[in-house]
Design a protein around this motif. Structure first.
Motif, PDB file in Angstrom:
ATOM      1  N   ALA A   1       0.833  -1.201   0.000  1.00 27.51           N
ATOM      2  CA  ALA A   1       0.000   0.000   0.000  1.00 27.51           C
ATOM      3  C   ALA A   1       0.870   1.254   0.000  1.00 27.51           C
ATOM      4  O   ALA A   1       0.575   2.229  -0.716  1.00 27.51           O
ATOM      5  CB  ALA A   1      -0.940  -0.001   1.208  1.00 27.51           C
ATOM      6  N   LEU A   2       1.951   1.221   0.765  1.00 21.45           N
ATOM      7  CA  LEU A   2       2.873   2.353   0.776  1.00 21.45           C
ATOM      8  C   LEU A   2       3.538   2.509  -0.589  1.00 21.45           C
ATOM      9  O   LEU A   2       3.643   3.621  -1.124  1.00 21.45           O
ATOM     10  CB  LEU A   2       3.929   2.160   1.869  1.00 21.45           C
ATOM     11  CG  LEU A   2       4.921   3.295   2.069  1.00 21.45           C
ATOM     12  CD1 LEU A   2       4.218   4.606   2.379  1.00 21.45           C
ATOM     13  CD2 LEU A   2       5.870   2.940   3.195  1.00 21.45           C
ATOM     14  N   ILE A   3       3.961   1.405  -1.186  1.00 22.88           N
ATOM     15  CA  ILE A   3       4.567   1.437  -2.517  1.00 22.88           C
ATOM     16  C   ILE A   3       3.556   1.963  -3.531  1.00 22.88           C
ATOM     17  O   ILE A   3       3.891   2.806  -4.384  1.00 22.88           O
ATOM     18  CB  ILE A   3       5.085   0.044  -2.909  1.00 22.88           C
ATOM     19  CG1 ILE A   3       6.269  -0.352  -2.022  1.00 22.88           C
ATOM     20  CG2 ILE A   3       5.484   0.002  -4.393  1.00 22.88           C
ATOM     21  CD1 ILE A   3       6.601  -1.833  -2.058  1.00 22.88           C
ATOM     22  N   ALA A   4       2.318   1.522  -3.447  1.00 19.43           N
ATOM     23  CA  ALA A   4       1.277   1.997  -4.368  1.00 19.43           C
ATOM     24  C   ALA A   4       1.109   3.509  -4.263  1.00 19.43           C
ATOM     25  O   ALA A   4       0.970   4.197  -5.279  1.00 19.43           O
ATOM     26  CB  ALA A   4      -0.044   1.294  -4.076  1.00 19.43           C
ATOM     27  N   GLY A   5       1.150   4.022  -3.051  1.00 21.07           N
ATOM     28  CA  GLY A   5       1.042   5.470  -2.870  1.00 21.07           C
ATOM     29  C   GLY A   5       2.211   6.218  -3.501  1.00 21.07           C
ATOM     30  O   GLY A   5       2.017   7.244  -4.166  1.00 21.07           O
ATOM     31  N   LEU A   6       3.417   5.691  -3.323  1.00 23.38           N
ATOM     32  CA  LEU A   6       4.592   6.325  -3.923  1.00 23.38           C
ATOM     33  C   LEU A   6       4.534   6.276  -5.449  1.00 23.38           C
ATOM     34  O   LEU A   6       4.831   7.261  -6.132  1.00 23.38           O
ATOM     35  CB  LEU A   6       5.874   5.645  -3.432  1.00 23.38           C
ATOM     36  CG  LEU A   6       6.259   5.917  -1.983  1.00 23.38           C
ATOM     37  CD1 LEU A   6       7.318   4.935  -1.533  1.00 23.38           C
ATOM     38  CD2 LEU A   6       6.738   7.341  -1.821  1.00 23.38           C
TER      39      LEU A   6
ATOM     40  N   HIS B   1       1.389  10.358 -11.376  1.00 26.45           N
ATOM     41  CA  HIS B   1       0.153  11.132 -11.446  1.00 26.45           C
ATOM     42  C   HIS B   1      -0.061  11.844 -12.776  1.00 26.45           C
ATOM     43  O   HIS B   1      -1.175  11.945 -13.249  1.00 26.45           O
ATOM     44  CB  HIS B   1       0.061  12.117 -10.280  1.00 26.45           C
ATOM     45  CG  HIS B   1       0.938  13.315 -10.431  1.00 26.45           C
ATOM     46  ND1 HIS B   1       2.268  13.286 -10.106  1.00 26.45           N
ATOM     47  CD2 HIS B   1       0.670  14.554 -10.873  1.00 26.45           C
ATOM     48  CE1 HIS B   1       2.787  14.482 -10.342  1.00 26.45           C
ATOM     49  NE2 HIS B   1       1.850  15.266 -10.803  1.00 26.45           N
ATOM     50  N   ASP B   2       0.987  12.335 -13.405  1.00 24.68           N
ATOM     51  CA  ASP B   2       0.824  13.021 -14.696  1.00 24.68           C
ATOM     52  C   ASP B   2       1.240  12.152 -15.886  1.00 24.68           C
ATOM     53  O   ASP B   2       1.290  12.626 -17.002  1.00 24.68           O
ATOM     54  CB  ASP B   2       1.604  14.330 -14.712  1.00 24.68           C
ATOM     55  CG  ASP B   2       3.110  14.127 -14.566  1.00 24.68           C
ATOM     56  OD1 ASP B   2       3.538  13.030 -14.150  1.00 24.68           O
ATOM     57  OD2 ASP B   2       3.862  15.079 -14.870  1.00 24.68           O
ATOM     58  N   LYS B   3       1.530  10.883 -15.674  1.00 24.82           N
ATOM     59  CA  LYS B   3       1.994   9.996 -16.731  1.00 24.82           C
ATOM     60  C   LYS B   3       1.036   8.846 -17.005  1.00 24.82           C
ATOM     61  O   LYS B   3       1.321   7.994 -17.817  1.00 24.82           O
ATOM     62  CB  LYS B   3       3.356   9.411 -16.380  1.00 24.82           C
ATOM     63  CG  LYS B   3       4.450  10.424 -16.330  1.00 24.82           C
ATOM     64  CD  LYS B   3       5.756   9.682 -16.207  1.00 24.82           C
ATOM     65  CE  LYS B   3       6.836  10.386 -16.942  1.00 24.82           C
ATOM     66  NZ  LYS B   3       7.016  10.105 -18.308  1.00 24.82           N
ATOM     67  N   LEU B   4      -0.080   8.807 -16.331  1.00 30.98           N
ATOM     68  CA  LEU B   4      -0.944   7.649 -16.468  1.00 30.98           C
ATOM     69  C   LEU B   4      -1.528   7.508 -17.870  1.00 30.98           C
ATOM     70  O   LEU B   4      -2.052   6.462 -18.208  1.00 30.98           O
ATOM     71  CB  LEU B   4      -2.046   7.673 -15.404  1.00 30.98           C
ATOM     72  CG  LEU B   4      -1.519   7.506 -13.981  1.00 30.98           C
ATOM     73  CD1 LEU B   4      -2.663   7.623 -12.975  1.00 30.98           C
ATOM     74  CD2 LEU B   4      -0.811   6.184 -13.794  1.00 30.98           C
TER      75      LEU B   4
END
Length: 74
Positions: A12-17, A23-26
């Motif tokens: 979950a922590l890795i997913a957040g990072l 965020h701008d590359k999806l």
């Protein structure tokens, strides 16, 4: 779990990072630089649960160095 903490908490922590990083590359392809930066984040997340495990710090430095080299040539 003894080395890196609870897998679900760590992931979950890795997913957040990774979400923060992407965020701008999806809507664009993931680059080699993205992978290097995200792997450094992966190692940071693992260090949170076991800061004494030297492998995470060493690998994190390596991924960050590789990202720096890639960024310098971009």
């Amino acid at each position: 779990a003894a080395t890196h903490g609870d897998a679900e908490d760590n992931f979950a922590l890795i997913a957040g990072l990774w979400t923060w990083w992407l965020h701008d590359k999806l809507n664009a392809p993931i680059t080699a630089l993205d992978v290097a930066e995200m792997m450094a984040g992966f190692k940071q997340a693992r260090r949170k649960f076991n800061p004494g495990h030297a492998d995470n710090a060493i690998d994190g430095c390596g991924y960050t160095a590789i990202a720096g080299e890639m960024g310098a040539t971009a």
